[in-house]
Scaffold this active site. Structure first.
Site, short mmCIF file in Angstrom:
data_model
loop_
_atom_site.label_atom_id
_atom_site.label_comp_id
_atom_site.label_asym_id
_atom_site.label_seq_id
_atom_site.Cartn_x
_atom_site.Cartn_y
_atom_site.Cartn_z
N HIS A 244 0.84 -1.20 0.00
CA HIS A 244 0.00 0.00 0.00
C HIS A 244 0.88 1.25 0.00
O HIS A 244 1.78 1.37 0.85
CB HIS A 244 -0.90 0.00 1.24
CG HIS A 244 -1.86 -1.16 1.25
ND1 HIS A 244 -3.19 -1.03 0.88
CD2 HIS A 244 -1.69 -2.47 1.56
CE1 HIS A 244 -3.78 -2.22 0.97
NE2 HIS A 244 -2.90 -3.10 1.39
N ARG B 296 -3.20 16.66 3.51
CA ARG B 296 -4.20 17.73 3.44
C ARG B 296 -4.08 18.57 2.17
O ARG B 296 -4.90 19.44 1.91
CB ARG B 296 -4.04 18.65 4.66
CG ARG B 296 -4.18 17.93 6.01
CD ARG B 296 -5.62 17.51 6.28
NE ARG B 296 -5.73 16.66 7.46
CZ ARG B 296 -6.00 17.13 8.69
NH1 ARG B 296 -6.16 18.40 8.90
NH2 ARG B 296 -6.10 16.28 9.71
N GLU C 16 -8.17 -12.71 4.92
CA GLU C 16 -7.13 -12.15 5.82
C GLU C 16 -7.60 -12.30 7.27
O GLU C 16 -6.84 -12.77 8.11
CB GLU C 16 -6.89 -10.67 5.47
CG GLU C 16 -5.84 -9.99 6.37
CD GLU C 16 -5.65 -8.50 6.09
OE1 GLU C 16 -6.51 -7.88 5.45
OE2 GLU C 16 -4.63 -7.95 6.55
N1 ADE Z 1 -5.12 -1.40 3.89
C1 ADE Z 1 -3.83 -1.31 4.24
N2 ADE Z 1 -3.40 -2.48 4.74
C2 ADE Z 1 -4.46 -3.33 4.72
C3 ADE Z 1 -4.65 -4.68 5.11
N3 ADE Z 1 -3.66 -5.41 5.65
N4 ADE Z 1 -5.87 -5.23 4.95
C4 ADE Z 1 -6.87 -4.49 4.43
N5 ADE Z 1 -6.74 -3.24 4.04
C5 ADE Z 1 -5.55 -2.65 4.18
ZN ZN Z 2 -3.13 -5.13 1.97
#
Ligand code: ADE
Ligand code: ZN
Length: 348
Positions: free
Chosen positions: A19, A74, A203
């Site tokens: 991310h 921002r 997850e």
């Molecule tokens: N956004 C950033 N990290 C994440 C994760 N591990 N699971 C879901 N959304 C996320």
């Molecule tokens: Zn992720």
């Protein structure tokens, strides 16, 4: 082990699950807090900031991710700092190509313009490539945490302002809060418009969430997918179709839902059963992980042997959305490096 580490550093790698906002360095967030005169409870030093990321659940992490990290942005130009952090991380790990999630929802809530954000990220991607030769592409992460209407608005903006740096859309955020079925019509439009489709699933929710991502969203890859191990039929389905799992071992240990130690992690069992597993970092800087370390950790006590680790590097390259000839070129370059280490590491 030192030899394997050198090989892992030298070999050109790809990464498909990380991310952009989680590449923010402590310095970046601290700079933005000062610049915009933002204060958060319990954060009065860079050390405090670091400590806040010692989390024990996905929900706790997402609260910080959205309400501290993303919240600090921002002005549109603030994302230029993320590009610098991304370049550092990718070069340090010798990652030659990465598909990086960017979740615009909180930025838009803070009043930032999508078109300008994408313009800056795309320019940043171009700068990284000019500076280092590293290629980056973006996947727009329509977070479950912000609901279905917001996801639809994200998709409309993506389709309107899309350029060559955006290769897909993904579903992220709070898995327990937003079932995939809510997002199915949005993902159907995205796919029809030629975007690749991926989803975080399995997850922190069981195998049914992975089935939903496959059947309802038509996800081409699954983010995490570790609860698949609970369902033999699903494991067989994943193996048969070679659907890549974007596994992020350390992230799973930190969010603590299914595994408490690496030895309990299902990555080995999934690999043994022929599932197409890949290794990724998810939130590298926030969790303090480098991709090279992530691979190295998997070699502990023979969990994966050196030739299997190299096989995981290969799987990651072939799970990207790159054209076949680029995948082949990256892997051919990797094989040359591997060959130069083969005698020392007993890699065929
Ligand atoms: N956004 C950033 N990290 C994440 C994760 N591990 N699971 C879901 N959304 C996320
Ligand atoms: Zn992720």
């Amino acid at each position: 082990m030192q030899k394997l580490r050198s090989l892992l550093l030298e070999v050109p790698k790809t990464e498909i699950h990380l991310h952009l906002e989680a590449l923010a360095s402590v310095d970046t967030i601290w700079t933005l807090m000062k610049k915009h005169k933002i204060s958060y409870a319990d954060i009065s030093s860079k050390d405090d900031l670091r400590k806040r990321f010692e989390i024990s659940s996905l929900n706790e992490f997402l609260d910080l991710f959205i309400n501290v990290i993303q919240d600090c942005f921002r002005k549109e130009e603030d994302v230029d700092l993320l590009i610098k952090d991304a370049q550092n991380y990718l070069s340090r790990n010798n990652i030659v190509y990465a598909e990086i999630f960017f979740a615009p929802s909180k930025f838009l809530q803070n009043g930032l313009e999508f078109a300008e954000l994408i313009k800056r990220l795309s320019a940043g991607s171009g700068n990284i490539e000019r500076n280092t030769g590293i290629e980056t592409r973006f996947i727009i992460d329509v977070s479950r945490s912000f609901g279905r209407d917001n996801a639809r608005a994200n998709l409309d903006l993506t389709l309107k302002h899309r350029n060559g740096t955006i290769v897909g859309i993904g579903l992220g955020g709070a898995e327990e809060a937003g079932p995939a079925r809510d997002f199915a019509p949005i993902f159907e439009i995205a796919a029809a418009e030629g975007l690749h489709v991926v989803a975080h699933a399995g997850e922190v929710v069981g195998p049914e969430s992975i089935w939903d991502a496959l059947k309802l969203l038509k996800a081409e890859r699954i983010g995490h997918g570790i609860s698949a191990i609970q369902d033999d039929t699903l494991v067989e389905h994943l193996a048969e179709r070679q659907i890549p799992l974007e596994i992020c071992p350390t992230s799973n240990l930190l969010t603590q839902k299914y595994v408490k130690t690496l030895n309990e992690h299902p990555i080995r069992a999934l690999y043994d059963r022929g599932v197409n597993v890949t290794v990724n970092t998810d939130d590298p800087t926030l969790f303090g992980i480098d991709l090279v370390d992530e691979y190295m950790r998997l070699t502990n006590r023979g969990f994966f042997k050196p030739d299997e680790i190299i096989n995981l590097v290969k799987s990651n390259t072939y799970a990207t959305f790159l054209p076949q000839e680029r995948k082949d070129a990256i892997w051919a370059a990797a094989q040359k490096i591997v060959a130069s280490y083969s005698a020392e590491l007993e890699i065929a």
